[in-house]
Design an enzyme around this catalytic site. Structure first.
Site, PDB file in Angstrom:
ATOM      1  N   ASP A  66       1.036  -0.944   0.143  1.00  0.00           N
ATOM      2  CA  ASP A  66      -0.204  -0.090  -0.020  1.00  0.00           C
ATOM      3  C   ASP A  66       0.722   1.158  -0.060  1.00  0.00           C
ATOM      4  O   ASP A  66       1.538   1.504   0.897  1.00  0.00           O
ATOM      5  CB  ASP A  66      -0.949  -0.091   1.372  1.00  0.00           C
ATOM      6  CG  ASP A  66      -1.899   1.021   1.372  1.00  0.00           C
ATOM      7  OD1 ASP A  66      -1.743   2.008   0.337  1.00  0.00           O
ATOM      8  OD2 ASP A  66      -2.714   1.357   2.515  1.00  0.00           O
ATOM      9  N   ASN A  82       2.879   5.250 -10.497  1.00  0.00           N
ATOM     10  CA  ASN A  82       1.349   5.052 -11.163  1.00  0.00           C
ATOM     11  C   ASN A  82       0.080   5.005 -10.146  1.00  0.00           C
ATOM     12  O   ASN A  82      -0.975   5.252 -10.671  1.00  0.00           O
ATOM     13  CB  ASN A  82       1.385   3.718 -12.119  1.00  0.00           C
ATOM     14  CG  ASN A  82       0.100   3.523 -12.803  1.00  0.00           C
ATOM     15  OD1 ASN A  82      -0.485   4.188 -13.616  1.00  0.00           O
ATOM     16  ND2 ASN A  82      -0.743   2.383 -12.222  1.00  0.00           N
ATOM     17  N   SER A 115       0.252  11.217 -14.407  1.00  0.00           N
ATOM     18  CA  SER A 115      -0.763  12.209 -14.090  1.00  0.00           C
ATOM     19  C   SER A 115      -2.215  11.708 -14.669  1.00  0.00           C
ATOM     20  O   SER A 115      -2.417  10.645 -14.830  1.00  0.00           O
ATOM     21  CB  SER A 115      -0.165  13.566 -14.350  1.00  0.00           C
ATOM     22  OG  SER A 115      -1.071  14.473 -13.755  1.00  0.00           O
ATOM     23  N   SER A 116      -2.733  12.974 -15.461  1.00  0.00           N
ATOM     24  CA  SER A 116      -3.967  13.052 -16.064  1.00  0.00           C
ATOM     25  C   SER A 116      -4.311  14.039 -16.650  1.00  0.00           C
ATOM     26  O   SER A 116      -3.922  15.162 -16.344  1.00  0.00           O
ATOM     27  CB  SER A 116      -5.009  12.357 -15.015  1.00  0.00           C
ATOM     28  OG  SER A 116      -6.243  12.589 -15.559  1.00  0.00           O
ATOM     29  N   TYR A 163      -8.665  14.722  -6.916  1.00  0.00           N
ATOM     30  CA  TYR A 163      -8.060  14.217  -8.153  1.00  0.00           C
ATOM     31  C   TYR A 163      -7.372  14.938  -8.863  1.00  0.00           C
ATOM     32  O   TYR A 163      -6.315  14.895  -9.531  1.00  0.00           O
ATOM     33  CB  TYR A 163      -9.203  13.027  -8.818  1.00  0.00           C
ATOM     34  CG  TYR A 163      -8.603  12.549 -10.038  1.00  0.00           C
ATOM     35  CD1 TYR A 163      -7.973  11.058  -9.771  1.00  0.00           C
ATOM     36  CD2 TYR A 163      -8.700  12.795 -11.330  1.00  0.00           C
ATOM     37  CE1 TYR A 163      -7.310  10.369 -10.494  1.00  0.00           C
ATOM     38  CE2 TYR A 163      -8.209  12.019 -12.299  1.00  0.00           C
ATOM     39  CZ  TYR A 163      -7.513  10.807 -12.099  1.00  0.00           C
ATOM     40  OH  TYR A 163      -6.860  10.193 -13.127  1.00  0.00           O
ATOM     41  N   LYS A 223      -3.426  15.708  -9.343  1.00  0.00           N
ATOM     42  CA  LYS A 223      -2.676  15.299 -10.819  1.00  0.00           C
ATOM     43  C   LYS A 223      -1.775  16.694 -11.131  1.00  0.00           C
ATOM     44  O   LYS A 223      -1.018  16.223 -11.803  1.00  0.00           O
ATOM     45  CB  LYS A 223      -3.846  14.784 -11.595  1.00  0.00           C
ATOM     46  CG  LYS A 223      -4.554  13.441 -11.407  1.00  0.00           C
ATOM     47  CD  LYS A 223      -3.242  12.261 -11.158  1.00  0.00           C
ATOM     48  CE  LYS A 223      -3.977  10.856 -10.844  1.00  0.00           C
ATOM     49  NZ  LYS A 223      -2.848  10.189 -10.657  1.00  0.00           N
TER      50      LYS A 223
END
Length: 253
Positions: free
Chosen positions: A64, A91, A138-139, A153, A157
């Site tokens: 974790d 990731n 990231s995103s 989120y 990110k």
């Protein structure tokens, strides 16, 4: 193109499925040794077995990443098993949505601090061995906002992209490259968008319609970019955030 990854030692956190698993496979197919971790022991072992079939050295350990002690224990064990660390790919994501503080804590602990702890732990090893490469996943949510309630989120990110840029400057003298990638909507069995497709088909179709390329992406398409970025063939690329989204974030503006 030979990416010159054969024999390199790579760590991918959050690699039991989806993008992380695909990146680990991309590295293994290039001949790199791979260490992976994840919270789901069964899924992790399945991923490890698939990687071993490629013939490279593989190390897998449940972990974790929100637990700094577990994470550093995994990284230490991975280094011993592989014989060194040339590449780190961070990731994992909590994928926590909503305005509540629980979502913030989970996202900060897993997405951001998991990356920070991992980078802090492995960069001295890379510097000692003459260099290395780090990639933070990231995103596009960190680039452009949407009406959804992904407060933490989106914020975290964006922080990962900034963190990669900062590290790229600070670590360049030690020959350590740091980049990030920003995937768009990626569909794979058991993943977030697969769940949306099953339970919210109308929303799934709406999002697909907003992607200029007309479809969701695959983990392998992200992995192809990631594998190149961490390879010696991208030796003059650092501090960059590479978008892999079929044009999706352009349409969000």
């Amino acid at each position: 193109m030979d990416l010159q990854l054969a024999g390199r030692n790579c760590i991918v956190t959050g690699a039991s499925r989806g993008i992380g698993r695909a990146i680990a496979h991309g590295l293994a197919k290039e001949g790199a040794n791979v260490a992976i971790c994840g919270r789901d022991a069964a899924a992790l072992e399945e991923a490890a077995a698939s990687l071993r079939a490629t013939g490279v050295k593989v190390f897998a350990q449940p972990c974790d990443v929100a637990d700094a002690v577990q994470l550093t224990g995994f990284l230490d064990a991975a280094r011993r098993a592989l014989g060194g660390v040339d590449v780190l790919v961070s990731n994992p994501s909590a994928l926590a949505v909503g305005p509540d503080l629980g979502a913030w804590k989970a996202t900060i602990d897993i997405d951001l601090m998991g990356a920070v702890h991992a980078c802090n732990h492995v960069t001295p090893w890379m510097a000692e061995s003459g260099g290395g490469s780090i990639l933070l996943v990231s995103s596009i949510s960190g680039l452009e906002v949407s009406p959804s309630e992904d407060y933490a989120y989106t914020t975290v990110k964006a922080a990962l992209i900034a963190y990669a840029k900062k590290l790229s400057v600070l670590l360049a003298p030690q020959h350590i490259r740091v980049n990030s990638i920003a995937p768009g909507a990626i569909d794979f069995p058991g993943g977030f968008w697969d769940q949306v497709r099953q339970h919210q088909p109308e929303f799934y179709a709406v999002v697909r319609g907003l992607i200029p390329s007309g479809r969701y992406g695959t983990p392998e398409e992200v992995a192809d970019v990631a594998t190149y970025l961490v390879s010696p063939r991208a030796s003059w690329v650092t501090g960059e955030c590479v978008v892999v989204d079929g044009g999706q974030h352009k349409a969000m503006r």
